[in-house]
Motif scaffolding. Structure first.
Motif, short mmCIF file in Angstrom:
data_model
loop_
_atom_site.label_atom_id
_atom_site.label_comp_id
_atom_site.label_asym_id
_atom_site.label_seq_id
_atom_site.Cartn_x
_atom_site.Cartn_y
_atom_site.Cartn_z
N GLU A 113 0.67 -1.33 0.20
CA GLU A 113 -0.12 0.25 -0.21
C GLU A 113 1.01 1.84 -0.09
O GLU A 113 0.81 2.53 -0.84
N LEU A 114 1.92 1.25 0.91
CA LEU A 114 3.01 2.31 1.30
C LEU A 114 3.75 2.80 -0.48
O LEU A 114 3.92 4.09 -0.71
N ILE A 115 3.43 1.84 -1.21
CA ILE A 115 4.61 1.65 -2.44
C ILE A 115 3.06 2.42 -3.20
O ILE A 115 4.05 2.92 -4.12
N ALA A 116 2.34 2.00 -3.43
CA ALA A 116 1.72 1.62 -4.39
C ALA A 116 1.30 3.33 -3.51
O ALA A 116 0.78 4.33 -5.45
N ASP A 117 1.30 3.92 -3.40
CA ASP A 117 0.53 6.22 -2.59
C ASP A 117 1.31 6.31 -3.67
O ASP A 117 1.40 7.38 -4.20
N ARG A 118 2.66 5.53 -3.09
CA ARG A 118 4.29 6.86 -3.53
C ARG A 118 4.23 6.31 -6.18
O ARG A 118 4.99 7.67 -6.41
N PHE A 119 4.51 5.29 -6.22
CA PHE A 119 4.72 5.03 -7.07
C PHE A 119 3.78 5.68 -7.86
O PHE A 119 4.72 6.10 -9.68
N GLY A 120 2.92 5.64 -8.35
CA GLY A 120 1.99 6.21 -9.30
C GLY A 120 2.36 8.15 -9.44
O GLY A 120 2.44 8.04 -9.87
N PRO A 288 6.76 14.03 -3.14
CA PRO A 288 6.54 12.43 -2.58
C PRO A 288 6.05 11.26 -3.42
O PRO A 288 5.04 10.87 -3.80
N GLY A 289 7.11 11.00 -3.94
CA GLY A 289 7.17 9.37 -4.65
C GLY A 289 8.10 8.51 -3.76
O GLY A 289 8.51 8.68 -2.65
N LEU A 290 8.07 7.56 -4.54
CA LEU A 290 9.37 5.91 -4.38
C LEU A 290 10.81 7.08 -3.81
O LEU A 290 10.95 6.73 -2.97
N ALA A 291 11.33 8.02 -4.18
CA ALA A 291 13.10 8.26 -3.91
C ALA A 291 13.27 8.85 -1.83
O ALA A 291 13.33 8.61 -1.50
N ALA A 292 11.79 9.82 -1.58
CA ALA A 292 11.13 10.14 -0.52
C ALA A 292 11.33 9.61 0.15
O ALA A 292 11.55 9.48 1.50
N LEU A 293 10.36 8.43 0.11
CA LEU A 293 9.76 6.73 0.83
C LEU A 293 10.51 6.58 1.26
O LEU A 293 11.00 5.23 2.36
#
Length: 339
Positions: A113-120, A288-293
């Motif tokens: 879920e965390l990745i799905a929020d940011r991957f988009g 707020p993308g994958l890199a920030a996560l």
């Protein structure tokens, strides 16, 4: 004495196009796919080993260095960190193959879920950068390569060299200072509100996209330009021009496919970089993308999130390089005719 008419050149003969057998193509594709899967397997080992080698663990990061040893050990047992590393790797790999990356150590949410929020968000940013990068690199590279050695070629090549020499964060900072702080045309940060997507406010994508394009444009443009310049001097292209083939058709039919061949692998790496989350650009503009996560998860020793994001980035890179292999394989007969 009457002038002799100029001889009309004979039509350019079409060289035979080698047609590999269907079974040969299938075997080639299967070998490439097997190699890609093997690379991914090696990446899983490296990712797991890297997270294991990092100092500290999630229990210590969550409770703090001053926490009682008993509490730390209890939390380690609850998180499964007291099990042997090989068993934890096999368990993680088995779940990852099924798309289950476990739960975050920080907040207990499923990692998927965390990745799905940011991957988009990263996908939108990467596709927007690609939509700018590919036409610029191919168009300017073709234009400069057809004018190799002339003033236009020197200007384009010199500009590309200048862009390659400037670090990404410097380019982003300059763009922010000019267009956000100075002129006030664009937002300086790319923060998203609750329930808001990047396409709801496209202006916030402009500065990150320009920063990313500046990083990837130089090398791709120069490779296309070099390939086009070499193809433009080939006997097939010279013969096509002597036989009166229109310049546009020569460029599209003969020169461009041959010029793209050397640039395709590098363009594939650019695709992986852009779609996998560009760390500097996202961090600089607060996107707020994958890199920030990944940065947040690394700071908090949230190992499941770090492993999942790293594996996803590797999968994107492997897929992009596999697609590049296919493209080069398809372009190779056309390149062979221009030599």
């Amino acid at each position: 004495m009457k002038p002799q008419p100029k001889p009309v050149p004979e039509p350019l003969p079409k060289p035979p196009v080698p047609k590999p057998s269907r079974s040969g193509l299938v075997r080639w594709a299967l070998r490439r796919t097997a190699g890609a899967l093997l690379v991914l397997l090696v990446v899983t080992v490296l990712v797991f080993a890297a997270t294991e080698a990092a100092p500290g663990d999630a229990a210590t990061a969550r409770l703090g260095p001053q926490a009682p040893a008993g509490a730390v050990e209890a939390l380690r047992a609850r998180l499964g960190l007291d099990r042997p590393a090989p068993l934890r790797y096999l368990d993680w790999l088995g779940h990852a193959v099924r798309g289950d990356f476990g739960a975050s150590y920080a907040n207990g949410r499923p990692v998927g879920e965390l990745i799905a929020d940011r991957f988009g968000n990263s996908l939108v940013l990467g596709l927007a950068a690609l939509a700018v990068l590919v036409p610029l690199a191919v168009g300017l590279g073709l234009w400069a390569g057809l004018r190799a050695g002339r003033r236009g070629d020197r200007i384009v090549s010199g500009t590309a060299l200048g862009l390659a020499a400037v670090p990404e964060f410097v380019t982003g900072a300059v763009l922010m200072a000019v267009f956000a702080a100075g002129l006030g045309w664009l937002p300086a940060v790319s923060l998203l509100g609750a329930g808001q997507g990047p396409l709801d406010e496209p202006s916030m994508l402009v500065l990150p996209v320009l920063t990313l394009v500046s990083v990837c444009l130089a090398q791709n443009l120069r490779l296309v330009r070099a390939g086009v310049a070499e193809a433009a001097r080939s006997p097939a292209v010279v013969a096509a021009r002597l036989n009166g083939v229109p310049e546009l058709r020569v460029a599209v039919r003969y020169v461009l496919p041959a010029g793209l061949g050397p640039a395709v692998p590098v363009l594939a790496r650019s695709v992986a970089y852009l779609l996998g989350g560009a760390l500097v650009a996202e961090s600089l503009f607060g996107y707020p993308g994958l890199a920030a996560l990944l940065v947040d998860a690394t700071a908090g020793r949230d190992v499941p999130v770090v492993q999942a994001v790293a594996l996803l980035g590797a999968a994107v890179a492997v897929a992009a390089n596999l697609a590049a292999d296919v493209a080069v394989h398809l372009l190779e007969p056309v390149r062979g005719h221009t030599r």
